[in-house]
Design a protein around this motif. Sequence first.
Motif, mmCIF file in Angstrom:
data_model
loop_
_atom_site.group_PDB
_atom_site.id
_atom_site.type_symbol
_atom_site.label_atom_id
_atom_site.label_comp_id
_atom_site.label_asym_id
_atom_site.label_seq_id
_atom_site.Cartn_x
_atom_site.Cartn_y
_atom_site.Cartn_z
ATOM 1 N N VAL A 177 -11.221 20.681 -21.508
ATOM 2 C CA VAL A 177 -11.819 21.821 -22.634
ATOM 3 C C VAL A 177 -11.110 21.360 -23.631
ATOM 4 N N LYS A 178 -11.854 21.654 -24.829
ATOM 5 C CA LYS A 178 -11.231 21.470 -26.140
ATOM 6 C C LYS A 178 -11.828 22.777 -27.107
ATOM 7 N N SER A 179 -11.078 23.158 -27.967
ATOM 8 C CA SER A 179 -11.479 24.252 -28.823
ATOM 9 C C SER A 179 -12.692 23.587 -29.752
ATOM 10 N N MET A 180 -14.000 24.123 -29.470
ATOM 11 C CA MET A 180 -14.980 23.670 -30.379
ATOM 12 C C MET A 180 -14.876 24.220 -31.736
ATOM 13 N N ASP A 181 -15.239 23.423 -32.696
ATOM 14 C CA ASP A 181 -15.336 23.983 -34.074
ATOM 15 C C ASP A 181 -16.126 24.851 -34.261
ATOM 16 N N LEU A 182 -15.845 26.222 -34.603
ATOM 17 C CA LEU A 182 -16.869 27.004 -34.807
ATOM 18 C C LEU A 182 -17.999 27.073 -35.818
ATOM 19 N N ARG A 183 -17.900 26.125 -36.720
ATOM 20 C CA ARG A 183 -18.883 25.980 -37.611
ATOM 21 C C ARG A 183 -20.175 25.016 -36.740
ATOM 22 N N THR A 184 -19.843 24.368 -35.816
ATOM 23 C CA THR A 184 -21.059 23.942 -35.076
ATOM 24 C C THR A 184 -21.701 25.102 -34.322
ATOM 25 N N ILE A 185 -20.637 25.831 -33.666
ATOM 26 C CA ILE A 185 -21.341 27.056 -33.037
ATOM 27 C C ILE A 185 -22.330 27.800 -33.882
ATOM 28 N N ASP A 186 -21.868 27.956 -35.361
ATOM 29 C CA ASP A 186 -22.838 28.965 -36.239
ATOM 30 C C ASP A 186 -23.959 27.923 -36.522
ATOM 31 N N ILE A 187 -23.820 26.740 -36.545
ATOM 32 C CA ILE A 187 -25.218 25.978 -36.893
ATOM 33 C C ILE A 187 -26.099 26.291 -35.867
ATOM 34 N N MET A 188 -25.721 26.151 -34.574
ATOM 35 C CA MET A 188 -26.478 26.139 -33.546
ATOM 36 C C MET A 188 -26.954 27.477 -33.237
ATOM 37 N N SER A 189 -26.304 28.616 -33.617
ATOM 38 C CA SER A 189 -26.903 29.963 -33.410
ATOM 39 C C SER A 189 -27.670 30.207 -34.661
ATOM 40 N N ALA A 190 -27.489 29.678 -35.939
ATOM 41 C CA ALA A 190 -28.189 29.871 -37.153
ATOM 42 C C ALA A 190 -29.589 29.169 -36.587
ATOM 43 N N ALA A 191 -29.568 28.020 -36.154
ATOM 44 C CA ALA A 191 -30.824 27.212 -35.717
ATOM 45 C C ALA A 191 -31.856 27.784 -34.872
ATOM 46 N N HIS A 192 -31.234 28.412 -33.887
ATOM 47 C CA HIS A 192 -31.817 29.257 -32.969
ATOM 48 C C HIS A 192 -32.449 30.417 -33.386
ATOM 49 N N ASN A 193 -31.809 31.127 -34.563
ATOM 50 C CA ASN A 193 -32.270 32.376 -35.032
ATOM 51 C C ASN A 193 -33.399 31.676 -35.990
ATOM 52 N N LEU A 194 -33.410 30.817 -36.704
ATOM 53 C CA LEU A 194 -34.406 30.447 -37.470
ATOM 54 C C LEU A 194 -35.738 30.143 -36.695
ATOM 55 N N MET A 195 -35.626 29.566 -35.557
ATOM 56 C CA MET A 195 -36.741 29.234 -34.577
ATOM 57 C C MET A 195 -37.249 30.311 -33.919
ATOM 58 N N ASP A 196 -36.560 31.583 -34.010
ATOM 59 C CA ASP A 196 -36.740 32.779 -33.155
ATOM 60 C C ASP A 196 -37.289 32.456 -31.897
ATOM 61 N N ALA A 197 -36.278 31.713 -31.251
ATOM 62 C CA ALA A 197 -36.619 31.208 -29.812
ATOM 63 C C ALA A 197 -35.873 32.192 -28.848
ATOM 64 N N ASN A 198 -36.691 32.533 -27.827
ATOM 65 C CA ASN A 198 -35.827 33.669 -26.849
ATOM 66 C C ASN A 198 -35.288 32.707 -25.479
ATOM 67 N N GLN A 203 -39.204 20.332 -34.603
ATOM 68 C CA GLN A 203 -38.731 21.766 -34.934
ATOM 69 C C GLN A 203 -37.443 22.021 -35.118
ATOM 70 N N MET A 204 -36.508 21.760 -33.768
ATOM 71 C CA MET A 204 -35.296 22.033 -33.741
ATOM 72 C C MET A 204 -34.530 21.236 -34.699
ATOM 73 N N ALA A 205 -34.672 20.128 -35.157
ATOM 74 C CA ALA A 205 -34.123 19.282 -36.181
ATOM 75 C C ALA A 205 -34.321 19.996 -37.484
ATOM 76 N N ARG A 206 -35.433 20.273 -37.802
ATOM 77 C CA ARG A 206 -35.698 21.314 -39.186
ATOM 78 C C ARG A 206 -34.959 22.411 -39.126
ATOM 79 N N ALA A 207 -34.948 23.234 -38.120
ATOM 80 C CA ALA A 207 -34.095 24.317 -38.057
ATOM 81 C C ALA A 207 -32.773 24.038 -38.359
ATOM 82 N N ALA A 208 -32.195 23.063 -37.766
ATOM 83 C CA ALA A 208 -30.684 22.833 -37.862
ATOM 84 C C ALA A 208 -30.574 22.206 -39.391
ATOM 85 N N ALA A 209 -31.273 21.476 -39.702
ATOM 86 C CA ALA A 209 -31.153 20.738 -41.091
ATOM 87 C C ALA A 209 -31.235 21.853 -42.068
ATOM 88 N N ALA A 210 -32.100 22.883 -41.953
ATOM 89 C CA ALA A 210 -32.184 23.985 -43.148
ATOM 90 C C ALA A 210 -31.000 24.624 -43.042
#
Length: 189
Positions: A86-107, A155-162
């Motif tokens: 286990v390693k402490s994940m960089d929270l910026r990566t988690i934020d990017i993942m969360s933001a991209a998920h929100n942009l895609m409006d994925a359930n 679609q995923m890559a575009r959301a993450a890149a945004a």
Amino acid sequence: MTIENPTGFSRRALLGAFAATIVTAAPTFSNAAGFLRGSGDIRRIRMYSGRTGERIDMIYWIEGDYVREAVKEVNHFMRDWRTDGVKSMDLRTIDIMSAAHNLMDANEPYMLLSGYRSPQTNAMLRSRSRGVAKNSLHVKGQAADLRLSTRSVSQMARAAAACNGGGVGKYSRSNFVHMDCGVVRTWGR
């Protein structure tokens, strides 16, 4: 017919003020955290692992603060399943993942293919594939490889890149997207 303006502002001045408000209130994509600031008082991450069978649906940030216990659970979930490291994940990566998920409006939750990788796991994967970096950000806890069955790799890559918060790699042949909080860049097909 004339409409009286009790404020004394001209129609043009009011429209100009309204336009300035819209530009100011529009979400900024300068980084994932900036994008998420406009999304409300919580940040959430939803994932499952095909390797371990585990699932996580976690609110990890509330009203400007990361939730320590939730972050610990996210770190454990994103561990190297081969070594159980286990390693402490960089929270910026988690934020990017969360933001991209929100942009895609994925359930659907992300399928996590790879989060943290121990140096041993990275060396083993590198010996089997030219696509594994020697100094992978996975080893630093700054990257994740993710898949969604309801969204294409593009679609995923575009959301993450945004989010403009780090690296985004498209791996269409393997059906996943790499997201990291390193230098802003894109690659892959």
